[in-house]
Design a protein around this motif. Structure first.
Motif, PDB file in Angstrom:
ATOM      1  N   HIS A 186       0.860  -1.169   0.000  1.00 49.28           N
ATOM      2  CA  HIS A 186       0.000   0.000   0.000  1.00 49.28           C
ATOM      3  C   HIS A 186       0.903   1.228   0.000  1.00 49.28           C
ATOM      4  O   HIS A 186       1.011   1.951   0.992  1.00 49.28           O
ATOM      5  CB  HIS A 186      -0.927  -0.022   1.206  1.00 49.28           C
ATOM      6  CG  HIS A 186      -1.877  -1.180   1.186  1.00 49.28           C
ATOM      7  ND1 HIS A 186      -2.902  -1.277   0.276  1.00 49.28           N
ATOM      8  CD2 HIS A 186      -1.942  -2.310   1.930  1.00 49.28           C
ATOM      9  CE1 HIS A 186      -3.571  -2.397   0.478  1.00 49.28           C
ATOM     10  NE2 HIS A 186      -3.000  -3.041   1.468  1.00 49.28           N
ATOM     11  N   ARG A 231      -2.044   6.877   3.996  1.00 48.84           N
ATOM     12  CA  ARG A 231      -1.930   6.246   2.675  1.00 48.84           C
ATOM     13  C   ARG A 231      -1.509   7.218   1.581  1.00 48.84           C
ATOM     14  O   ARG A 231      -1.325   6.794   0.441  1.00 48.84           O
ATOM     15  CB  ARG A 231      -3.267   5.607   2.295  1.00 48.84           C
ATOM     16  CG  ARG A 231      -3.617   4.375   3.104  1.00 48.84           C
ATOM     17  CD  ARG A 231      -4.807   3.653   2.500  1.00 48.84           C
ATOM     18  NE  ARG A 231      -6.037   4.376   2.705  1.00 48.84           N
ATOM     19  CZ  ARG A 231      -6.841   4.209   3.755  1.00 48.84           C
ATOM     20  NH1 ARG A 231      -6.501   3.344   4.696  1.00 48.84           N
ATOM     21  NH2 ARG A 231      -7.947   4.898   3.879  1.00 48.84           N
ATOM     22  N   LYS A 398     -12.915   9.999   1.490  1.00 47.67           N
ATOM     23  CA  LYS A 398     -13.399   8.627   1.306  1.00 47.67           C
ATOM     24  C   LYS A 398     -13.561   8.300  -0.173  1.00 47.67           C
ATOM     25  O   LYS A 398     -13.327   7.164  -0.604  1.00 47.67           O
ATOM     26  CB  LYS A 398     -14.719   8.442   2.041  1.00 47.67           C
ATOM     27  CG  LYS A 398     -14.567   8.397   3.563  1.00 47.67           C
ATOM     28  CD  LYS A 398     -15.910   8.177   4.252  1.00 47.67           C
ATOM     29  CE  LYS A 398     -15.735   8.126   5.769  1.00 47.67           C
ATOM     30  NZ  LYS A 398     -17.036   7.963   6.474  1.00 47.67           N
ATOM     31  N   ASP A 401     -10.179   7.397  -1.383  1.00 43.12           N
ATOM     32  CA  ASP A 401      -9.874   6.026  -0.955  1.00 43.12           C
ATOM     33  C   ASP A 401     -10.525   5.009  -1.890  1.00 43.12           C
ATOM     34  O   ASP A 401      -9.885   4.053  -2.358  1.00 43.12           O
ATOM     35  CB  ASP A 401     -10.383   5.784   0.467  1.00 43.12           C
ATOM     36  CG  ASP A 401      -9.490   6.411   1.527  1.00 43.12           C
ATOM     37  OD1 ASP A 401      -8.321   6.708   1.218  1.00 43.12           O
ATOM     38  OD2 ASP A 401      -9.969   6.606   2.656  1.00 43.12           O
ATOM     39  N   ASP A 402     -11.802   5.208  -2.153  1.00 40.14           N
ATOM     40  CA  ASP A 402     -12.559   4.268  -2.975  1.00 40.14           C
ATOM     41  C   ASP A 402     -12.035   4.244  -4.400  1.00 40.14           C
ATOM     42  O   ASP A 402     -11.920   3.176  -5.019  1.00 40.14           O
ATOM     43  CB  ASP A 402     -14.042   4.654  -2.952  1.00 40.14           C
ATOM     44  CG  ASP A 402     -14.922   3.588  -3.582  1.00 40.14           C
ATOM     45  OD1 ASP A 402     -14.711   2.394  -3.306  1.00 40.14           O
ATOM     46  OD2 ASP A 402     -15.821   3.948  -4.364  1.00 40.14           O
ATOM     47  N   SER A 405      -8.796   2.305  -4.478  1.00 39.37           N
ATOM     48  CA  SER A 405      -9.097   0.885  -4.233  1.00 39.37           C
ATOM     49  C   SER A 405      -9.598   0.226  -5.511  1.00 39.37           C
ATOM     50  O   SER A 405      -9.208  -0.892  -5.848  1.00 39.37           O
ATOM     51  CB  SER A 405     -10.146   0.744  -3.113  1.00 39.37           C
ATOM     52  OG  SER A 405      -9.623   1.193  -1.894  1.00 39.37           O
ATOM     53  N   GLN A 406     -10.456   0.921  -6.236  1.00 38.85           N
ATOM     54  CA  GLN A 406     -10.954   0.380  -7.501  1.00 38.85           C
ATOM     55  C   GLN A 406      -9.836   0.230  -8.509  1.00 38.85           C
ATOM     56  O   GLN A 406      -9.768  -0.764  -9.233  1.00 38.85           O
ATOM     57  CB  GLN A 406     -12.051   1.284  -8.047  1.00 38.85           C
ATOM     58  CG  GLN A 406     -13.345   1.276  -7.257  1.00 38.85           C
ATOM     59  CD  GLN A 406     -14.388   2.197  -7.859  1.00 38.85           C
ATOM     60  OE1 GLN A 406     -14.228   2.694  -8.963  1.00 38.85           O
ATOM     61  NE2 GLN A 406     -15.459   2.429  -7.118  1.00 38.85           N
ATOM     62  N   THR A 408      -6.691  -0.303  -7.898  1.00 37.64           N
ATOM     63  CA  THR A 408      -5.857  -1.443  -7.496  1.00 37.64           C
ATOM     64  C   THR A 408      -6.516  -2.751  -7.867  1.00 37.64           C
ATOM     65  O   THR A 408      -5.863  -3.689  -8.347  1.00 37.64           O
ATOM     66  CB  THR A 408      -5.590  -1.393  -5.981  1.00 37.64           C
ATOM     67  OG1 THR A 408      -4.931  -0.165  -5.659  1.00 37.64           O
ATOM     68  CG2 THR A 408      -4.727  -2.564  -5.544  1.00 37.64           C
ATOM     69  N   ARG A 409      -7.832  -2.854  -7.661  1.00 40.05           N
ATOM     70  CA  ARG A 409      -8.533  -4.085  -8.024  1.00 40.05           C
ATOM     71  C   ARG A 409      -8.481  -4.342  -9.521  1.00 40.05           C
ATOM     72  O   ARG A 409      -8.292  -5.480  -9.969  1.00 40.05           O
ATOM     73  CB  ARG A 409     -10.002  -4.014  -7.544  1.00 40.05           C
ATOM     74  CG  ARG A 409     -10.167  -4.124  -6.027  1.00 40.05           C
ATOM     75  CD  ARG A 409     -11.600  -4.416  -5.678  1.00 40.05           C
ATOM     76  NE  ARG A 409     -12.495  -3.342  -6.044  1.00 40.05           N
ATOM     77  CZ  ARG A 409     -12.804  -2.322  -5.242  1.00 40.05           C
ATOM     78  NH1 ARG A 409     -12.264  -2.232  -4.031  1.00 40.05           N
ATOM     79  NH2 ARG A 409     -13.644  -1.381  -5.630  1.00 40.05           N
TER      80      ARG A 409
END
Length: 413
Positions: A186, A231, A398, A401-402, A405-406, A408-409
């Protein structure tokens, strides 16, 4: 007839480049070529060898990232990195990431201490090795002295064994440990927060406040929310009441190698009843402006050009990069609206496009958030209330963050 032939050639080249850069939606992982295959490390805190395995020959160029001796970035021409590759390092390298930027692969090394690059070279396939290897040898500028092992100890025996093995090996290469399949790190994403206006440019005026002050207070609140998570590395285009030219704000984002740029503003209107937040991303006309600026001589964006390539190819690569960046900007804009919509009012058609200068970086996803109307009493109160402003910027954090995260996925698929 000649014009039609040139157009067909251009369309074919765009298709080939899109496929090579992995931007075509139908491209399968198995078909991806011209890429970084793995990154390996060997050595210790005094000397470390970095080996990048490639499926083609490539020229490398070291880039000054602006972080002094703690970050080293290598650009590999005409090479791509599938998704966002990252992993742990070894020796002088704490961690690494590899991403595609403007058609080139950029390997960023997070260093444990100041280093010098002793040598760089490319090894072709040979002796049963089917890949190209780009090698970087790093040496610490402050060597670490290791205490000698006690005679007769297990450590001394192992040291003697290693020394004997070293004399039997051809070449000085230390053992190389593959890390490309290590658990994802991360690593900190770089977010640039731009507080609109400032200094002699106050922006819009409300009943009790000026836009430049509201924007700066919101930028500081967002920075606090992001840094609290640990982060992100946050870069502010301004952290006081100073004037920063629009082009400079974009340059700050590009020099920081930003992963995301968000510009905060407060709207105004002739009707005090107008209220609500709006998110802007770059328009088609704005993209055309970037192309004109980049391809012009001695322009402030000229460093986007890639030396050694034909200007027409540069422009095509720029078009492809812009397209990918605009897609990421639009994805973040929709994500941002989803997160803030429950706490603040949104205008109708809350996602709009425009040619704002601060959105012009061709390789940095960027949005401009109009947080509300300073000319509306309710919005002005919301933007000046520390608690409400904190909740608002918490929702923005937030959404960031989201968004990552998307990303990275998607890269891990």
């Amino acid at each position: 007839m000649g014009g039609a032939l040139v157009q067909r050639w251009r369309e074919a080249l765009i298709g080939l480049l899109a496929a090579g850069l992995g931007l075509a939606a139908a491209a399968s992982p198995a078909a991806a070529k011209d890429g970084v295959l793995s990154v390996r490390f060997g050595g210790d805190q005094n000397e470390t060898r970095v080996v990048i395995e490639l499926d083609k020959a490539a020229k490398g160029r070291l880039i000054d990232t602006g972080d002094g001796a703690r970050v080293l970035t290598l650009s590999l021409a005409d090479v791509r990195a599938a998704g966002d590759l990252q992993g742990h390092g070894q020796g002088l390298v704490a961690a690494w990431t590899a991403q595609t930027s403007m058609g080139d692969a950029r390997l960023k090394l997070q260093l444990t201490r100041p280093v010098q690059v002793r040598r760089r070279f490319l090894l072709p396939p040979s002796d049963g090795v089917a890949v190209y290897r780009y090698v970087i040898d790093l040496q610490s500028l402050a060597p670490v002295a290791a205490p000698p092992p006690k005679a007769g100890s297990q450590a001394a025996s192992e040291a003697a064994l290693q020394a004997a093995l070293a004399t039997l090996q051809s070449g000085p290469s230390p053992e190389l440990t593959p890390v490309v399949n290590a658990a994802p790190l991360h690593l900190k994403k770089i977010v640039v927060i731009d507080a609109g206006h400032g200094g002699h440019d106050p922006g819009a005026a409300g009943a009790t406040s000026q836009e430049k002050d509201i924007n700066l207070a919101a930028a500081r609140a967002l920075r606090t929310a992001l840094e609290r998570s640990g982060r992100y590395k946050v870069v502010m285009t301004r952290d006081s009441d100073v004037y920063v030219p629009l082009e400079t704000r974009v340059q700050i984002a590009r020099h920081a190698d930003a992963d995301l740029f968000i510009s905060l503003h407060s709207d105004s209107g002739p009707d005090a009843g107008m209220r609500g937040a709006t998110v802007y991303t770059l328009s088609d006309k704005g993209s055309d402006k970037v192309v004109r600026n980049v391809m012009a001589e001695n322009d402030w964006f000229i460093n986007v050009n890639m030396p050694g390539r034909d200007r027409s190819v540069n422009q095509i690569l720029l078009d492809l990069t812009q397209r990918a960046t605009r897609n990421r900007s639009a994805a973040f804009a929709e994500n941002l609206l989803d997160h803030i919509g429950g706490g603040v009012q949104l205008v109708r058609r809350s996602h709009r496009d425009a040619g704002f200068v601060v959105l012009l970086a061709p390789d940095v996803p960027a949005v401009l958030l109009e947080m509300g109307f300073i000319t509306n009493p309710q919005d002005e109160h919301l933007l000046n209330d520390p608690a409400k402003r904190g909740r608002f910027m918490g929702a923005v954090a937030k959404s960031i963050d989201d968004y990552f995260s998307q990303q990275t996925r998607i890269a891990a698929r």
